[in-house]
Design an enzyme around this catalytic site. Structure first.
Site: not given
Ligand code: PEP
Length: 250
Positions: A10, A12, A95, A97, A167, A173, A212
């Site tokens: 992803n 972003k 997601h 976000e 998630e 992040g 992460s």
């Molecule tokens: C995400 O935004 O779907 C995600 C898993 O981000 P990160 O790997 O940076 O934690």
């Protein structure tokens, strides 16, 4: 049933069209058919160019979001038909976000999932709890509610054609991933919830972990029996790390 691991990047809201094309070229070259099934989800303006780069490489194209609406007067929206036309196979819906930052509800996520499926796109539906919810002992209940909303919309058999991404929001992040055993417990719970409606769907649906994931912790997470790959944010912007994560899948 053996479920082929899937690793999805992803990207972003990062990069220019040229940078996205370079990253896509490097991802395709770095994987060369090895490891997990792989997909990348660039920002909308980069989809066409990245689609040209990954065409025929074994790396699939995905989008980060889709409109809940059918084509028409919806300024700024991107329809499932448009994504299909651009060659997308996957689309991320729900997601965190977008759920927390942009107020998307379970109902919105379900409508997006339905639109994606109608146009032949495979949705990657994200679920996950906040830190406050986990600390209050509410993580299971919150994720169950989110999964139920997907099942109520798409139906349990249809969920077999989707991917669910667990998630935990506190892990996205932050550099703080869930421990493999804790993630596995949540994944097992999600599969069990789906099995209450259809054991066939529960067996075949792929449940990705996101939050992460990097080239050091991926193997431990992917070794868990109910973790079928990962949704990768930050580490997917580095082709070498992304390839290493794909190769970490069993
Ligand atoms: C995400 O935004 O779907 C995600 C898993 O981000 P990160 O790997 O940076 O934690």
């Amino acid at each position: 049933m053996a479920r082929r691991p899937l690793v999805v990047g992803n990207w972003k809201m990062n990069g220019t069209v040229r940078e996205a094309a370079e990253l896509a070229r490097a991802v395709a070259a770095g994987l060369a058919g090895e490891g997990a099934e792989a997909a990348v989800c660039p920002p909308f303006p980069c989809l066409a160019e990245v689609g040209r780069v990954v065409d025929g490489t074994g790396v699939a194209l995905g989008a980060q979001d889709v409109s809940r609406h059918r084509p028409g007067s919806h300024t700024g929206e991107v329809s499932a038909e448009m994504l299909h036309d651009l060659g997308c196979r996957w689309v991320i819906v729900g997601h965190s976000e977008r759920r927390t930052g942009l107020g998307e509800t379970d109902e919105t996520v379900r409508a997006k999932l339905d639109r994606a499926r109608e146009c032949g796109l495979a949705p990657i539906a994200c679920v996950g709890e906040t830190l406050e919810q986990r600390e209050a002992g509410e993580a299971d209940r919150v994720v169950r509610r989110q999964v139920d909303a997907l099942l109520d919309g798409a139906g349990s058999e249809a969920v077999a054609g989707c991917v669910v991404a667990y998630e935990p929001i506190w892990a996205i992040g932050t550099g703080r991933n869930a421990a493999p055993e804790d993630a596995q417990a949540m994944h097992r719970g999600i599969r069990a919830r789906i099995a209450e409606r259809s054991s066939a769907a529960a067996d075949s649906v792929r449940i990705l972990y996101g939050g992460s994931v990097n080239d050091n912790n991926a193997a431990g997470l992917f070794a868990m029996p109910d973790i079928d790959g990962g949704l990768i944010g930050g580490a997917s912007l580095d082709s070498g790390r992304f390839a290493a994560i794909c190769r970490a899948a069993p």
